[in-house]
Scaffold this motif. Sequence first.
Motif, PDB file in Angstrom:
ATOM      1  N   GLN A 196      -2.775   0.755 -11.515  1.00  0.00           N
ATOM      2  CA  GLN A 196      -3.831  -0.231 -11.289  1.00  0.00           C
ATOM      3  C   GLN A 196      -3.588  -1.537 -12.040  1.00  0.00           C
ATOM      4  O   GLN A 196      -3.779  -2.619 -11.494  1.00  0.00           O
ATOM      5  N   ASP A 197      -3.179  -1.445 -13.282  1.00  0.00           N
ATOM      6  CA  ASP A 197      -3.114  -2.616 -14.155  1.00  0.00           C
ATOM      7  C   ASP A 197      -2.221  -3.750 -13.673  1.00  0.00           C
ATOM      8  O   ASP A 197      -2.596  -4.911 -13.815  1.00  0.00           O
ATOM      9  N   PRO A 198      -1.038  -3.503 -13.094  1.00  0.00           N
ATOM     10  CA  PRO A 198      -0.170  -4.635 -12.747  1.00  0.00           C
ATOM     11  C   PRO A 198      -0.483  -5.336 -11.417  1.00  0.00           C
ATOM     12  O   PRO A 198       0.207  -6.286 -11.060  1.00  0.00           O
ATOM     13  N   ILE A 199      -1.504  -4.907 -10.688  1.00  0.00           N
ATOM     14  CA  ILE A 199      -1.798  -5.531  -9.389  1.00  0.00           C
ATOM     15  C   ILE A 199      -2.545  -6.838  -9.615  1.00  0.00           C
ATOM     16  O   ILE A 199      -3.602  -6.871 -10.251  1.00  0.00           O
ATOM     17  N   HIS A 200      -1.997  -7.914  -9.087  1.00  0.00           N
ATOM     18  CA  HIS A 200      -2.618  -9.236  -9.227  1.00  0.00           C
ATOM     19  C   HIS A 200      -3.758  -9.402  -8.231  1.00  0.00           C
ATOM     20  O   HIS A 200      -3.701  -8.905  -7.108  1.00  0.00           O
ATOM     21  N   LEU A 201      -4.776 -10.110  -8.661  1.00  0.00           N
ATOM     22  CA  LEU A 201      -5.935 -10.375  -7.806  1.00  0.00           C
ATOM     23  C   LEU A 201      -5.634 -11.577  -6.924  1.00  0.00           C
ATOM     24  O   LEU A 201      -5.953 -12.720  -7.253  1.00  0.00           O
ATOM     25  N   GLU A 202      -4.978 -11.309  -5.809  1.00  0.00           N
ATOM     26  CA  GLU A 202      -4.668 -12.360  -4.853  1.00  0.00           C
ATOM     27  C   GLU A 202      -4.731 -11.779  -3.448  1.00  0.00           C
ATOM     28  O   GLU A 202      -4.646 -10.571  -3.254  1.00  0.00           O
ATOM     29  N   ASN A 203      -4.915 -12.660  -2.493  1.00  0.00           N
ATOM     30  CA  ASN A 203      -5.156 -12.257  -1.109  1.00  0.00           C
ATOM     31  C   ASN A 203      -4.090 -11.306  -0.571  1.00  0.00           C
ATOM     32  O   ASN A 203      -4.409 -10.337   0.126  1.00  0.00           O
ATOM     33  N   LYS A 204      -2.837 -11.542  -0.894  1.00  0.00           N
ATOM     34  CA  LYS A 204      -1.771 -10.689  -0.349  1.00  0.00           C
ATOM     35  C   LYS A 204      -1.846  -9.246  -0.872  1.00  0.00           C
ATOM     36  O   LYS A 204      -1.240  -8.353  -0.303  1.00  0.00           O
ATOM     37  N   ASN A 205      -2.617  -9.012  -1.930  1.00  0.00           N
ATOM     38  CA  ASN A 205      -2.756  -7.666  -2.495  1.00  0.00           C
ATOM     39  C   ASN A 205      -4.060  -6.978  -2.109  1.00  0.00           C
ATOM     40  O   ASN A 205      -4.407  -5.947  -2.670  1.00  0.00           O
ATOM     41  N   TYR A 206      -4.778  -7.530  -1.137  1.00  0.00           N
ATOM     42  CA  TYR A 206      -6.085  -6.990  -0.760  1.00  0.00           C
ATOM     43  C   TYR A 206      -6.001  -5.503  -0.396  1.00  0.00           C
ATOM     44  O   TYR A 206      -6.787  -4.691  -0.878  1.00  0.00           O
ATOM     45  N   SER A 207      -5.053  -5.124   0.416  1.00  0.00           N
ATOM     46  CA  SER A 207      -4.920  -3.717   0.829  1.00  0.00           C
ATOM     47  C   SER A 207      -4.609  -2.819  -0.361  1.00  0.00           C
ATOM     48  O   SER A 207      -5.143  -1.716  -0.487  1.00  0.00           O
ATOM     49  N   ALA A 208      -3.737  -3.290  -1.243  1.00  0.00           N
ATOM     50  CA  ALA A 208      -3.384  -2.501  -2.425  1.00  0.00           C
ATOM     51  C   ALA A 208      -4.609  -2.299  -3.315  1.00  0.00           C
ATOM     52  O   ALA A 208      -4.838  -1.204  -3.842  1.00  0.00           O
ATOM     53  N   LEU A 209      -5.410  -3.345  -3.475  1.00  0.00           N
ATOM     54  CA  LEU A 209      -6.617  -3.236  -4.290  1.00  0.00           C
ATOM     55  C   LEU A 209      -7.607  -2.236  -3.689  1.00  0.00           C
ATOM     56  O   LEU A 209      -8.227  -1.451  -4.410  1.00  0.00           O
ATOM     57  N   GLU A 210      -7.736  -2.247  -2.375  1.00  0.00           N
ATOM     58  CA  GLU A 210      -8.628  -1.284  -1.714  1.00  0.00           C
ATOM     59  C   GLU A 210      -8.156   0.148  -1.931  1.00  0.00           C
ATOM     60  O   GLU A 210      -8.951   1.044  -2.192  1.00  0.00           O
ATOM     61  N   VAL A 211      -6.848   0.375  -1.810  1.00  0.00           N
ATOM     62  CA  VAL A 211      -6.288   1.722  -1.985  1.00  0.00           C
ATOM     63  C   VAL A 211      -6.497   2.203  -3.423  1.00  0.00           C
ATOM     64  O   VAL A 211      -6.928   3.338  -3.651  1.00  0.00           O
ATOM     65  N   VAL A 212      -6.209   1.335  -4.390  1.00  0.00           N
ATOM     66  CA  VAL A 212      -6.375   1.715  -5.788  1.00  0.00           C
ATOM     67  C   VAL A 212      -7.843   2.030  -6.088  1.00  0.00           C
ATOM     68  O   VAL A 212      -8.155   3.010  -6.763  1.00  0.00           O
ATOM     69  N   ASP A 213      -8.755   1.214  -5.575  1.00  0.00           N
ATOM     70  CA  ASP A 213     -10.179   1.459  -5.776  1.00  0.00           C
ATOM     71  C   ASP A 213     -10.595   2.794  -5.161  1.00  0.00           C
ATOM     72  O   ASP A 213     -11.265   3.610  -5.798  1.00  0.00           O
ATOM     73  N   LEU A 214     -10.183   3.032  -3.945  1.00  0.00           N
ATOM     74  CA  LEU A 214     -10.531   4.271  -3.252  1.00  0.00           C
ATOM     75  C   LEU A 214      -9.984   5.491  -3.994  1.00  0.00           C
ATOM     76  O   LEU A 214     -10.704   6.463  -4.238  1.00  0.00           O
ATOM     77  N   ILE A 215      -8.730   5.456  -4.377  1.00  0.00           N
ATOM     78  CA  ILE A 215      -8.128   6.590  -5.081  1.00  0.00           C
ATOM     79  C   ILE A 215      -8.803   6.805  -6.435  1.00  0.00           C
ATOM     80  O   ILE A 215      -9.036   7.936  -6.851  1.00  0.00           O
ATOM     81  N   GLY A 216      -9.143   5.716  -7.114  1.00  0.00           N
ATOM     82  CA  GLY A 216      -9.849   5.835  -8.395  1.00  0.00           C
ATOM     83  C   GLY A 216     -11.183   6.535  -8.248  1.00  0.00           C
ATOM     84  O   GLY A 216     -11.557   7.375  -9.068  1.00  0.00           O
TER      85      GLY A 216
ATOM     86  N   MET B 291       0.828  -1.185   0.000  1.00  0.00           N
ATOM     87  CA  MET B 291       0.000   0.000   0.000  1.00  0.00           C
ATOM     88  C   MET B 291       0.873   1.250   0.000  1.00  0.00           C
ATOM     89  O   MET B 291       0.613   2.182  -0.753  1.00  0.00           O
ATOM     90  N   THR B 292       1.904   1.271   0.817  1.00  0.00           N
ATOM     91  CA  THR B 292       2.800   2.429   0.868  1.00  0.00           C
ATOM     92  C   THR B 292       3.467   2.649  -0.478  1.00  0.00           C
ATOM     93  O   THR B 292       3.607   3.790  -0.929  1.00  0.00           O
ATOM     94  N   LYS B 293       3.852   1.566  -1.136  1.00  0.00           N
ATOM     95  CA  LYS B 293       4.503   1.661  -2.433  1.00  0.00           C
ATOM     96  C   LYS B 293       3.594   2.331  -3.469  1.00  0.00           C
ATOM     97  O   LYS B 293       4.041   3.148  -4.263  1.00  0.00           O
ATOM     98  N   ILE B 294       2.312   2.003  -3.425  1.00  0.00           N
ATOM     99  CA  ILE B 294       1.353   2.613  -4.360  1.00  0.00           C
ATOM    100  C   ILE B 294       1.252   4.106  -4.107  1.00  0.00           C
ATOM    101  O   ILE B 294       1.334   4.922  -5.024  1.00  0.00           O
ATOM    102  N   LEU B 295       1.077   4.493  -2.849  1.00  0.00           N
ATOM    103  CA  LEU B 295       0.939   5.907  -2.524  1.00  0.00           C
ATOM    104  C   LEU B 295       2.216   6.682  -2.839  1.00  0.00           C
ATOM    105  O   LEU B 295       2.153   7.846  -3.253  1.00  0.00           O
ATOM    106  N   GLU B 296       3.372   6.072  -2.679  1.00  0.00           N
ATOM    107  CA  GLU B 296       4.630   6.744  -3.015  1.00  0.00           C
ATOM    108  C   GLU B 296       4.695   7.089  -4.496  1.00  0.00           C
ATOM    109  O   GLU B 296       5.233   8.117  -4.877  1.00  0.00           O
ATOM    110  N   GLN B 297       4.130   6.218  -5.340  1.00  0.00           N
ATOM    111  CA  GLN B 297       4.152   6.470  -6.780  1.00  0.00           C
ATOM    112  C   GLN B 297       3.274   7.655  -7.164  1.00  0.00           C
ATOM    113  O   GLN B 297       3.464   8.259  -8.209  1.00  0.00           O
ATOM    114  N   TRP B 298       2.322   7.973  -6.314  1.00  0.00           N
ATOM    115  CA  TRP B 298       1.394   9.065  -6.593  1.00  0.00           C
ATOM    116  C   TRP B 298       1.631  10.276  -5.687  1.00  0.00           C
ATOM    117  O   TRP B 298       0.801  11.179  -5.634  1.00  0.00           O
ATOM    118  N   ASN B 299       2.745  10.345  -4.982  1.00  0.00           N
ATOM    119  CA  ASN B 299       2.923  11.392  -3.968  1.00  0.00           C
ATOM    120  C   ASN B 299       3.014  12.806  -4.534  1.00  0.00           C
ATOM    121  O   ASN B 299       2.896  13.766  -3.797  1.00  0.00           O
TER     122      ASN B 299
END
Length: 181
Positions: free
Chosen positions: A28-48, A1-9
């Motif tokens: 958004q495109d390179p994030i895989h749909l898997e359990n370990k990416n749940y937080s990243a998916l939530e952040v990307v959805d929220l920011i979108g 999640m931190t890595k995603i936000l850093e890219q958009w800082n």
Amino acid sequence: MTKILEQWNTKTTGGSNKLSLSDYELIQDPIHLENKNYSALEVVDLIGRITNNRSASGPIPNTVQVTKTVASNSGPKYVAFTPPAGTVWQIGPAAFQLSGASGSVTVEKWLYGPWPESTGGDGTSIRVMVSNASSSSSSYQTLNEGSPYFPLYIDENSSIRFEATGTFTTVQFYLHAVRVR
């Protein structure tokens, strides 16, 4: 999640540094749909949703397109619009401008897309949506008689095409589309 936000800082939710749709899709495109990416998916959805780059209920701002397709031959079906892969678009009104008509010219808007027999189709992939005839040159005609009830949504598996038959110099087709996903 931190890595995603850093890219958009350096981006904001509005104004001149607003996160653009293309920047959003790059992350958004390179994030895989898997359990370990749940937080990243939530952040990307929220920011979108916050930046209006993803829609849950309507058109995405700044994505309206009015395409222009020119026919110079009678008979071929010219592709007016095919959505990019991974997107969904709402198709709006269409119009045409006829020049150099000799007699009646028929203009048709076609929907190409999957319509298998298993869902009630006849196995073909083509449907005439609207057909208008005109002999009037240089006026804009709206393709709406017998038009399907809108909204009409299409993805990369479908396209809108136009066909003009008769004697004419050119027919210019105009089609309105807006991205919804």
